[in-house]
Design a protein around this motif. Sequence first.
Motif, PDB file in Angstrom:
ATOM      1  N   GLY A   1      -6.197 -19.010 -12.601  1.00  0.00           N
ATOM      2  CA  GLY A   1      -7.021 -18.083 -13.380  1.00  0.00           C
ATOM      3  C   GLY A   1      -8.026 -17.290 -12.557  1.00  0.00           C
ATOM      4  O   GLY A   1      -8.947 -16.697 -13.111  1.00  0.00           O
ATOM      5  N   ARG A   2      -7.858 -17.252 -11.260  1.00  0.00           N
ATOM      6  CA  ARG A   2      -8.771 -16.505 -10.382  1.00  0.00           C
ATOM      7  C   ARG A   2      -8.311 -15.051 -10.251  1.00  0.00           C
ATOM      8  O   ARG A   2      -8.054 -14.554  -9.149  1.00  0.00           O
ATOM      9  N   HIS A   3      -8.249 -14.369 -11.369  1.00  0.00           N
ATOM     10  CA  HIS A   3      -7.725 -13.007 -11.399  1.00  0.00           C
ATOM     11  C   HIS A   3      -8.602 -12.043 -10.613  1.00  0.00           C
ATOM     12  O   HIS A   3      -8.079 -11.112  -9.988  1.00  0.00           O
ATOM     13  N   ASP A   4      -9.920 -12.248 -10.629  1.00  0.00           N
ATOM     14  CA  ASP A   4     -10.813 -11.377  -9.861  1.00  0.00           C
ATOM     15  C   ASP A   4     -10.540 -11.510  -8.371  1.00  0.00           C
ATOM     16  O   ASP A   4     -10.524 -10.509  -7.639  1.00  0.00           O
ATOM     17  N   LEU A   5     -10.309 -12.729  -7.907  1.00  0.00           N
ATOM     18  CA  LEU A   5     -10.003 -12.959  -6.495  1.00  0.00           C
ATOM     19  C   LEU A   5      -8.671 -12.303  -6.125  1.00  0.00           C
ATOM     20  O   LEU A   5      -8.545 -11.689  -5.061  1.00  0.00           O
ATOM     21  N   VAL A   6      -7.688 -12.410  -6.994  1.00  0.00           N
ATOM     22  CA  VAL A   6      -6.382 -11.793  -6.747  1.00  0.00           C
ATOM     23  C   VAL A   6      -6.546 -10.278  -6.622  1.00  0.00           C
ATOM     24  O   VAL A   6      -6.033  -9.664  -5.685  1.00  0.00           O
ATOM     25  N   THR A   7      -7.271  -9.690  -7.542  1.00  0.00           N
ATOM     26  CA  THR A   7      -7.496  -8.247  -7.511  1.00  0.00           C
ATOM     27  C   THR A   7      -8.231  -7.840  -6.236  1.00  0.00           C
ATOM     28  O   THR A   7      -7.878  -6.849  -5.594  1.00  0.00           O
ATOM     29  N   LEU A   8      -9.240  -8.611  -5.867  1.00  0.00           N
ATOM     30  CA  LEU A   8      -9.990  -8.327  -4.642  1.00  0.00           C
ATOM     31  C   LEU A   8      -9.091  -8.413  -3.415  1.00  0.00           C
ATOM     32  O   LEU A   8      -9.096  -7.524  -2.557  1.00  0.00           O
ATOM     33  N   GLU A   9      -8.296  -9.469  -3.310  1.00  0.00           N
ATOM     34  CA  GLU A   9      -7.405  -9.646  -2.158  1.00  0.00           C
ATOM     35  C   GLU A   9      -6.324  -8.563  -2.110  1.00  0.00           C
ATOM     36  O   GLU A   9      -5.957  -8.102  -1.037  1.00  0.00           O
ATOM     37  N   LEU A  10      -5.813  -8.160  -3.272  1.00  0.00           N
ATOM     38  CA  LEU A  10      -4.815  -7.086  -3.303  1.00  0.00           C
ATOM     39  C   LEU A  10      -5.414  -5.768  -2.820  1.00  0.00           C
ATOM     40  O   LEU A  10      -4.723  -4.975  -2.181  1.00  0.00           O
ATOM     41  N   SER A  11      -6.682  -5.551  -3.122  1.00  0.00           N
ATOM     42  CA  SER A  11      -7.333  -4.310  -2.688  1.00  0.00           C
ATOM     43  C   SER A  11      -7.466  -4.244  -1.167  1.00  0.00           C
ATOM     44  O   SER A  11      -7.646  -3.174  -0.602  1.00  0.00           O
ATOM     45  N   LYS A  12      -7.368  -5.381  -0.488  1.00  0.00           N
ATOM     46  CA  LYS A  12      -7.459  -5.428   0.976  1.00  0.00           C
ATOM     47  C   LYS A  12      -6.119  -5.114   1.655  1.00  0.00           C
ATOM     48  O   LYS A  12      -6.076  -4.951   2.862  1.00  0.00           O
ATOM     49  N   PHE A  13      -5.052  -5.057   0.868  1.00  0.00           N
ATOM     50  CA  PHE A  13      -3.745  -4.743   1.436  1.00  0.00           C
ATOM     51  C   PHE A  13      -3.759  -3.324   1.978  1.00  0.00           C
ATOM     52  O   PHE A  13      -4.455  -2.457   1.443  1.00  0.00           O
ATOM     53  N   PRO A  14      -2.974  -3.065   3.022  1.00  0.00           N
ATOM     54  CA  PRO A  14      -2.902  -1.699   3.545  1.00  0.00           C
ATOM     55  C   PRO A  14      -2.407  -0.760   2.451  1.00  0.00           C
ATOM     56  O   PRO A  14      -1.523  -1.121   1.670  1.00  0.00           O
ATOM     57  N   LYS A  15      -2.998   0.396   2.411  1.00  0.00           N
ATOM     58  CA  LYS A  15      -2.569   1.386   1.422  1.00  0.00           C
ATOM     59  C   LYS A  15      -1.199   1.903   1.817  1.00  0.00           C
ATOM     60  O   LYS A  15      -0.975   2.331   2.934  1.00  0.00           O
ATOM     61  N   CYS A  16      -0.273   1.775   0.898  1.00  0.00           N
ATOM     62  CA  CYS A  16       1.079   2.254   1.174  1.00  0.00           C
ATOM     63  C   CYS A  16       1.642   2.840  -0.108  1.00  0.00           C
ATOM     64  O   CYS A  16       1.128   2.603  -1.194  1.00  0.00           O
ATOM     65  N   GLU A  17       2.706   3.582   0.066  1.00  0.00           N
ATOM     66  CA  GLU A  17       3.387   4.147  -1.086  1.00  0.00           C
ATOM     67  C   GLU A  17       4.047   3.014  -1.862  1.00  0.00           C
ATOM     68  O   GLU A  17       4.715   2.165  -1.297  1.00  0.00           O
ATOM     69  N   MET A  18       3.816   2.988  -3.144  1.00  0.00           N
ATOM     70  CA  MET A  18       4.457   1.982  -3.991  1.00  0.00           C
ATOM     71  C   MET A  18       5.882   2.462  -4.276  1.00  0.00           C
ATOM     72  O   MET A  18       6.197   2.945  -5.345  1.00  0.00           O
ATOM     73  N   TRP A  19       6.728   2.344  -3.265  1.00  0.00           N
ATOM     74  CA  TRP A  19       8.073   2.886  -3.323  1.00  0.00           C
ATOM     75  C   TRP A  19       8.957   2.219  -4.355  1.00  0.00           C
ATOM     76  O   TRP A  19       9.942   2.804  -4.788  1.00  0.00           O
ATOM     77  N   LEU A  20       8.612   1.019  -4.771  1.00  0.00           N
ATOM     78  CA  LEU A  20       9.417   0.366  -5.801  1.00  0.00           C
ATOM     79  C   LEU A  20       9.269   1.060  -7.151  1.00  0.00           C
ATOM     80  O   LEU A  20      10.113   0.923  -8.014  1.00  0.00           O
ATOM     81  N   CYS A  21       8.191   1.820  -7.313  1.00  0.00           N
ATOM     82  CA  CYS A  21       7.944   2.531  -8.563  1.00  0.00           C
ATOM     83  C   CYS A  21       8.449   3.967  -8.509  1.00  0.00           C
ATOM     84  O   CYS A  21       8.513   4.637  -9.514  1.00  0.00           O
ATOM     85  N   LYS A  22       8.750   4.470  -7.305  1.00  0.00           N
ATOM     86  CA  LYS A  22       9.166   5.861  -7.131  1.00  0.00           C
ATOM     87  C   LYS A  22      10.573   5.897  -6.562  1.00  0.00           C
ATOM     88  O   LYS A  22      11.012   4.949  -5.926  1.00  0.00           O
ATOM     89  N   PRO A  23      11.262   7.028  -6.735  1.00  0.00           N
ATOM     90  CA  PRO A  23      12.597   7.127  -6.168  1.00  0.00           C
ATOM     91  C   PRO A  23      12.556   7.032  -4.644  1.00  0.00           C
ATOM     92  O   PRO A  23      11.673   7.573  -4.010  1.00  0.00           O
ATOM     93  N   VAL A  24      13.517   6.309  -4.092  1.00  0.00           N
ATOM     94  CA  VAL A  24      13.655   6.200  -2.645  1.00  0.00           C
ATOM     95  C   VAL A  24      14.775   7.142  -2.232  1.00  0.00           C
ATOM     96  O   VAL A  24      15.776   7.259  -2.923  1.00  0.00           O
ATOM     97  N   HIS A  25      14.600   7.836  -1.125  1.00  0.00           N
ATOM     98  CA  HIS A  25      15.603   8.774  -0.652  1.00  0.00           C
ATOM     99  C   HIS A  25      16.445   8.114   0.436  1.00  0.00           C
ATOM    100  O   HIS A  25      16.073   8.122   1.600  1.00  0.00           O
TER     101      HIS A  25
END
Length: 167
Positions: free
Chosen positions: A97-121
């Motif tokens: 139930g540590r959702h705030d910690l999960v959100t915080l840790e995810l925000s530390k991930f390198p910014k990248c294109e969320m290619w799984l949500c967009k078409p890949v060429h």
Amino acid sequence: MSHSELFRNVVETVFSTWTALRLAVEHGMGGQQGKEIASQFVNQVTDLFCKNDIGAEEVADFLAEFMDKEFQTVCEDDSPDEVATVLWQFYQHCKAGRHDLVTLELSKFPKCEMWLCKPVHPIRSDEEAMDTVDTITHERSSDTAAEEHDPEWTEVRSRRRKERALM
């Protein structure tokens, strides 16, 4: 948001930063449905965690087997182990139930294109894929002894090995 929904977002984010998976999809190793297979992979991994009491080693084995079976890709860079460990740690936080910690840790991930949500060429044709393979093979043969190339397989090598070889 339930912990399983949050964890699915975690898996999607982690997979979006996994170079081996992205390259396998972009280079058509999963066929024309590579992106859909990767999306199903997200769902399967999410279900694997949410429906089982599973350890990181078992997840790593599942990831490596899936990459081999669905994308004809053998990850020699230990990335399935790293991805599994990260996912397992995040799942423990979600489950507790540590959702705030999960959100915080995810925000530390390198910014990248969320290619799984967009078409890949992917590479457009087999001819273009062979041109790419020929270029890579030619570049490798000038640096090292010639090796046989099997176009059915993609090899993902660790950058660390190159760095060690240069030392």
